[in-house]
Enzyme design. Structure first.
Site, PDB file in Angstrom:
ATOM      1  N   GLU A 293       2.887  -6.891  -9.853  1.00  8.86           N
ATOM      2  CA  GLU A 293       3.297  -5.824 -10.781  1.00  8.86           C
ATOM      3  C   GLU A 293       4.427  -6.257 -11.703  1.00  8.86           C
ATOM      4  OE1 GLU A 293       4.349  -1.040 -10.837  1.00  8.86           O
ATOM      5  OE2 GLU A 293       4.033  -2.074  -8.933  1.00  8.86           O
ATOM      6  N   LYS A 309      -0.583   2.140  -9.650  1.00 11.62           N
ATOM      7  CA  LYS A 309      -0.717   3.334  -8.816  1.00 11.62           C
ATOM      8  C   LYS A 309      -2.191   3.511  -8.505  1.00 11.62           C
ATOM      9  CE  LYS A 309       2.819   5.247  -7.249  1.00 11.62           C
ATOM     10  NZ  LYS A 309       3.060   3.940  -6.639  1.00 11.62           N
TER      11      LYS A 309
END
Length: 494
Positions: A293, A309
């Site tokens: 990420e 997410k």
């Protein structure tokens, strides 16, 4: 009339001065290209505060294809910083790494770092991702300094932040298949020669001088399943009363170990290659990050953040794998979680970006890694003229994907429910270069070794329609590759 002899001496001096200046930068502009960054980090580790920002682009034996993107391009290696700034609770100490002295800073964290960065002149090395500047980690627990009075400080045995001011780097470009050695012009000649000597004389084998890494116990969760359930239920009560919408709940897993964690990192990068990996070889702790990420990229004042997410495991067959990916992409719950964080990050970026410049070019995209599929969105913006990369990092920290929404209330709940400090996990690892570029990850899928214990954290977002057991299993799935990899290859019984 000026004598010819004087003119000769003058131009000889100018020529030699320019030649020396040129040699200072370009005496070794290119090193042999090597796809494995370990070849360059090995000889530099003894210099202290060595770090590798690892794209994992050329990792051999990838179990599953990693995503192809600009993220998987550069490896950056450096060590021996001029200054090291360490935050421990309320204390900010700046160490002069060269002269072995220290002083306490009376400024805020980001003011202190900004002052250091401003001492470096940009030499317009725009083709390099890093041309001298700040690099290290900003731990999640710094949030108590960013929100004083709302987030209580947490006692831990590790520093909240360690960031060095580095004037040089070995930079490998895996797209161009090149490796460059960069020195900032303000760097002392003696130090340059020391680095050149280490790189030129290294013949391999230094890793054999270090004690072999081994796990002395299996990984164990820090909390019981029952405690996780209790925390989940309390979050549901807060959500039901309208106090929050989403809270990222995590748990810690730890094992005792001995030996050199660098050996563990090298093995794990072949098992779980990810584009924002990093190894930080600091005296206070060793960090083995295998994060997929990105927190913030800033390049030519163009900003990007890519929150994750939504997660599903990889399948055991191509059919099952595709089914898991489709299930994720069509999940109403995961899309709602993702959208909440996209909205939060649009607001975070908007604090420092030009009004009207925020865009979402990718919403609910899919990225697949060795052990999981992720739903990933991309938010972009343009940094305002009167704002800096340090402003941007300060106001977006910690990343919204690892807190929840509303952000500050979610952090208060996390502080109340999670018994253990998150340490480096969910903070940031990366660099802020004097040439205007910044790139940082969010250190999820990250292990922290303190000399006795090695720990990792797994978690996920809790929303109104979350199911406790599936959330618990997701928190385990996210770190399963790391734990299994270490236990398989480095268990004491092996």
């Amino acid at each position: 009339m000026i004598p010819l002899s004087a003119l000769f001496l003058f131009y000889s001096y100018k020529y030699n001065a320019c030649r020396s200046y040129y040699k200072a930068f370009y005496s070794v502009p290119h090193l042999p290209y090597r796809p494995d960054p370990a070849d360059w980090l090995e000889p530099l580790r003894p210099l202290g505060y060595a770090l590798l920002l690892d794209s994992s682009d050329n990792t051999k034996s990838k179990p599953q294809p990693a995503p192809t993107s600009s993220a998987s391009r550069f490896d950056i290696i450096t060590a021996a910083p001029e200054l090291v700034t360490v935050v421990d609770g309320e204390t900010i100490v700046v160490y002069d790494h060269n002269n072995k002295t220290s002083s306490h800073s009376t400024h805020t964290i980001f003011e202190t770092l900004n002052q250091q960065l401003q001492t470096l002149e940009d030499q317009n090395f725009s083709h390099l991702p890093f041309a001298g500047g700040l690099a290290g980690f900003w731990g999640y627990e710094l949030n108590h300094l960013l929100e004083p009075g709302r987030i209580p400080p947490r006692k831990q045995n590790q520093p909240d932040m360690v960031v060095g001011l580095y004037l040089w780097a070995v930079i490998t470009d895996h797209h161009k298949k090149t490796t460059e050695l960069f020195f900032h012009p303000s760097m002392e000649e003696e130090k340059k020669q020391q680095i050149l000597t280490l790189l030129s004389e290294y013949k391999g084998g230094r890793e054999n001088e270090q004690p072999a890494f081994s796990l002395d116990s299996a990984f164990q969760p820090a909390i019981t399943r029952e405690r996780y359930h209790d925390s989940f239920n309390r979050i549901q009560e807060w959500i039901g009363s309208g106090d929050c919408y989403q809270v990222n709940l995590t748990q810690k897993f730890s094992a005792s170990y001995s030996g050199d964690p660098w050996q563990a990192y090298k093995k794990l990068r072949t098992i779980t290659p990810t584009p924002f990996s990093a190894y930080l070889d600091f005296p206070q702790l060793k960090i083995l990050s295998h994060s997929p990420e990105r927190l913030l990229l800033s390049e030519n004042r163009q900003i990007e953040t890519k929150p994750i997410k939504g997660t599903r495991p990889r399948g055991e067959t191509p059919v099952q794998d595709k089914a898991f990916a489709n299930e994720l992409l069509t999940s109403t719950k995961d899309r709602a979680e993702n959208l909440m964080i996209v909205d939060l990050l649009r607001n975070d970026l908007g604090r420092n970006c030009t009004p009207g410049s925020i865009r979402v070019p990718t919403l609910f995209g899919l990225e697949s890694y060795a052990n999981v599929h992720h739903m990933v969105s991309t938010i972009t913006g343009e940094l305002a003229d009167n704002r800096s990369n340090i402003d941007l990092l300060r106001d977006a920290f910690p990343g919204g994907s690892v807190t929840g929404a509303p952000k500050i209330r979610a952090m208060e709940i996390i502080r109340e429910l999670e018994p253990d400090a998150r340490s480096v996990y969910c903070g940031a690892i990366g660099y802020i270069s004097c040439n205007g570029r910044m790139d940082t990850n969010i250190p999820i899928r990250t292990l922290v070794a303190d000399g006795k214990e090695i720990s990792c954290w797994g978690g996920g977002a809790i929303v109104a329609d979350s199911e406790c057991e599936s959330e618990y299993e997701e928190s385990v799935t996210k770190v399963r590759n790391l734990i299994r990899g270490l236990e398989e290859f480095f268990s004491e019984s092996e």
